[in-house]
Scaffold this active site. Structure first.
Site, mmCIF file in Angstrom:
data_model
loop_
_atom_site.group_PDB
_atom_site.id
_atom_site.type_symbol
_atom_site.label_atom_id
_atom_site.label_comp_id
_atom_site.label_asym_id
_atom_site.label_seq_id
_atom_site.Cartn_x
_atom_site.Cartn_y
_atom_site.Cartn_z
ATOM 1 N N GLY A 102 2.281 2.748 -4.119
ATOM 2 C CA GLY A 102 1.439 3.892 -3.778
ATOM 3 C C GLY A 102 0.935 4.589 -5.031
ATOM 4 O O GLY A 102 1.173 4.120 -6.147
ATOM 5 N N ASP A 104 -0.497 8.836 -6.523
ATOM 6 C CA ASP A 104 -0.738 10.246 -6.213
ATOM 7 C C ASP A 104 -2.199 10.627 -6.405
ATOM 8 O O ASP A 104 -2.715 11.478 -5.702
ATOM 9 C CB ASP A 104 0.163 11.122 -7.091
ATOM 10 C CG ASP A 104 1.624 10.785 -6.836
ATOM 11 O OD1 ASP A 104 2.063 10.949 -5.694
ATOM 12 O OD2 ASP A 104 2.292 10.293 -7.758
ATOM 13 N N GLY A 115 4.135 9.058 -9.844
ATOM 14 C CA GLY A 115 5.392 9.682 -10.272
ATOM 15 C C GLY A 115 5.807 10.906 -9.505
ATOM 16 O O GLY A 115 6.824 11.517 -9.836
ATOM 17 N N GLU A 123 8.315 1.912 -11.899
ATOM 18 C CA GLU A 123 7.042 1.486 -11.297
ATOM 19 C C GLU A 123 6.120 0.917 -12.359
ATOM 20 O O GLU A 123 5.450 -0.091 -12.138
ATOM 21 C CB GLU A 123 6.370 2.671 -10.595
ATOM 22 C CG GLU A 123 7.077 3.071 -9.308
ATOM 23 C CD GLU A 123 6.523 4.344 -8.684
ATOM 24 O OE1 GLU A 123 6.618 4.485 -7.459
ATOM 25 O OE2 GLU A 123 6.003 5.208 -9.418
#
Ligand code: 5RP
Length: 248
Positions: A102, A104, A115, A123
């Site tokens: 995913g 942000d 994060g 990641e």
């Protein structure tokens, strides 16, 4: 009648964002179509990547494909176990075929901020070890300008936190130590570190900003994922799917 849920923290009723959950799931299911028999797959973190992990588990059970997963967080680790995905490590498989994760914030060039779930370091390692990185999200994550009205998470060695804060201030950033919910004190990452959420007024040259941040002693990793993702699926409010691609 609309469905409501109580947000106890703010003591007010909020409408449930059902379309977002559907959009996230649609994006995740599309990304999992890239998974092939024999693949080593990087398992991302967060609520959207969780849909992808569940779908990979279903594919293993129902389509009898063989896949090994490398989780990017404790969350992804337990989800993989729950969904029956056999796991491996970067030591055994240093090259990953595909990572699904995913984000942000996502810009049109597929640069990302990651994060907010605190898993940015693993990641980024997993993404950089991957032949292909596919990002899954709902359309609200797509922005014109990365970092505008959004902090950049930075993982920091606890011993160095005061030094890192003062160096970030010199770069014009305003760092805020991420605190836990449900327990007092700072968030501790899966690597035993702290997270600073840093807002910058100036986010023009993110490559240069990232370089300067990485040079600060005590900074482990930043949430700026620049020229790392290859593709993104963004679920839209109307049920459609938006696809973004970048050539390496
Ligand atoms: C965790 C991440 C997540 O991928 C990111 O926060 C997106 O999460 P979600 O899909 O729940 O919005 O970077 O460190």
């Amino acid at each position: 009648m609309k469905e409501f849920w109580l947000d106890w923290g703010k003591w007010k009723l909020k409408p449930k964002n059902d379309w977002k959950e559907k959009a996230k799931k649609t994006a995740a299911l599309e990304a999992v179509k890239h998974v092939r028999d024999g693949f080593i797959v990087g398992l991302g973190s967060g609520s959207t990547a969780a849909y992808a992990i569940a779908e990979i588990g279903r594919k293993i059970r129902e389509e009898e494909i063989e896949v090994l997963g490398i989780p990017t967080s404790t969350q992804a680790f337990y989800l993989a176990i729950r969904h029956g995905i056999p796991l491996t490590t970067l030591d055994e498989h240093p090259t990953i075929d595909l990572t699904i994760d995913g984000a942000d914030q996502i810009d049109k060039k597929l640069n990302l901020i990651k994060g907010m779930g605190g898993a940015l370091t693993r990641e980024k390692i997993v993404a950089l070890c991957s032949k292909k990185v596919v990002i899954v999200a709902d359309e609200t994550k797509l922005v014109e300008k990365l970092g505008e009205n959004h902090p950049i998470p930075i993982e920091v060695v606890p011993f160095a936190v005061s030094h890192v804060i003062s160096e970030i201030n010199k770069l014009g950033g305003k760092p805020k130590l991420r605190e836990t919910k449900g327990k007092v004190g700072p968030v501790i990452t899966d690597n035993g570190n702290y997270i600073l959420d840093v807002t910058f007024k100036q986010t023009e040259n993110l490559t240069e900003l990232n370089r300067k941040l990485k040079l600060i002693a005590g900074v482990v990793e930043t949430g700026l994922f620049l020229r790392i993702a290859d593709q993104a699926y963004l679920g839209k409010r109307n049920g459609d799917l938006m696809k973004l691609s970048r050539n390496r």
